[in-house]
Design a protein around this motif. Structure first.
Motif, PDB file in Angstrom:
ATOM      1  N   UNK A  49       0.481   0.281   5.615  1.00  0.00           N
ATOM      2  CA  UNK A  49      -0.127  -0.069   4.331  1.00  0.00           C
ATOM      3  C   UNK A  49      -0.487  -1.556   4.327  1.00  0.00           C
ATOM      4  N   UNK A  50       0.423  -2.370   4.827  1.00  0.00           N
ATOM      5  CA  UNK A  50       0.143  -3.803   4.955  1.00  0.00           C
ATOM      6  C   UNK A  50      -1.004  -4.041   5.935  1.00  0.00           C
ATOM      7  N   UNK A  51      -1.028  -3.268   7.023  1.00  0.00           N
ATOM      8  CA  UNK A  51      -2.093  -3.373   8.012  1.00  0.00           C
ATOM      9  C   UNK A  51      -3.464  -3.122   7.377  1.00  0.00           C
ATOM     10  N   UNK A  52      -3.553  -2.093   6.544  1.00  0.00           N
ATOM     11  CA  UNK A  52      -4.827  -1.776   5.896  1.00  0.00           C
ATOM     12  C   UNK A  52      -5.339  -2.971   5.099  1.00  0.00           C
ATOM     13  N   UNK A  53      -4.452  -3.598   4.343  1.00  0.00           N
ATOM     14  CA  UNK A  53      -4.857  -4.747   3.528  1.00  0.00           C
ATOM     15  C   UNK A  53      -5.220  -5.948   4.402  1.00  0.00           C
ATOM     16  N   UNK A  54      -4.490  -6.139   5.499  1.00  0.00           N
ATOM     17  CA  UNK A  54      -4.802  -7.232   6.420  1.00  0.00           C
ATOM     18  C   UNK A  54      -6.175  -7.025   7.057  1.00  0.00           C
ATOM     19  N   UNK A  55      -6.478  -5.783   7.441  1.00  0.00           N
ATOM     20  CA  UNK A  55      -7.767  -5.474   8.046  1.00  0.00           C
ATOM     21  C   UNK A  55      -8.923  -5.718   7.078  1.00  0.00           C
ATOM     22  N   UNK A  56      -8.697  -5.474   5.793  1.00  0.00           N
ATOM     23  CA  UNK A  56      -9.737  -5.757   4.798  1.00  0.00           C
ATOM     24  C   UNK A  56     -10.108  -7.232   4.852  1.00  0.00           C
ATOM     25  N   UNK A  57      -9.085  -8.093   4.910  1.00  0.00           N
ATOM     26  CA  UNK A  57      -9.340  -9.529   4.982  1.00  0.00           C
ATOM     27  C   UNK A  57      -9.992  -9.938   6.290  1.00  0.00           C
TER      28      UNK A  57
END
Length: 200
Positions: A49-57
């Motif tokens: 879940x954290x990865x998904x948000x990091x990838x957005x950035x």
């Protein structure tokens, strides 16, 4: 499938794939579907879940606009809008989770409720990619394969599904979606002709 080992190696691979022109323009040459499946071990839900948000950035830094549609939040929003949220909470308290799951199966219709909610995110934010998260939390009352088939027919934005489970080719050539690593044939998911990001 690429042998990527560490989480950071997987992230770098995903970033390279999702930033490619073929993905951004929704090239269907490899499959009838534009959907890309990102399978991961269910016990690593928080990290992914954290990865998904990091990838957005990270993708944003490359000039690629990405939106996240959390399916669980969408379902809760639909229940709230319909005035059903408190009722469903009470059903779980008095009758248990199994009854709640039965109730939820009819509470948020994929075609009438969930797809329009995702389309609204796309219309409001005009992303080049859309990430679907919250998939595991919606099992078993929401079938990912059915949702992706509907999205294939209705939206042009490439969909990236963060999927807690397995999505890999079997010895017999089939490629089932196995939510939470539940084998197909034992309440596992159906087949879906998407693309595994780690095979790209």
């Amino acid at each position: 499938m690429a042998d990527l080992g560490s989480l950071s190696s997987k992230k770098n691979h995903i970033l390279k794939v999702l930033g490619s022109p073929q993905v951004i323009r929704g090239d269907r040459s490899m499959s009838r579907s534009t959907a890309i499946i990102v399978p991961y071990p269910p016990e690593e839900e928080a990290e992914w879940d954290e990865m998904a948000h990091t990838l957005v950035g990270d993708l944003g830094a490359q000039g690629i606009d990405v939106s996240i549609a959390n399916l669980y939040d969408i379902v809760l929003g639909i229940l709230d809008d319909d005035g059903l949220y408190d009722e469903k909470v009470e059903i779980e308290r008095t009758h248990g989770k199994a009854r709640l799951i039965q109730e939820l199966k009819g509470a948020a219709d994929i075609e009438l409720d969930i797809v329009p909610a995702i389309e609204e995110v796309i219309d409001d934010e005009a992303p080049q990619l859309i990430f679907l998260t919250g998939v595991g939390a919606c099992h078993p009352f929401l079938r990912t394969s059915q949702l992706l088939e509907k999205l294939d027919d209705t939206i042009d934005v490439p969909v990236v599904v963060f999927y807690p489970g397995r999505y890999q080719r079997k010895e017999n050539g089939t490629v089932p979606l196995e939510i939470l690593n539940i084998p197909r044939g034992n309440a596992g998911g159906p087949f879906y002709q998407g693309r595994n990001v780690f095979d790209m």
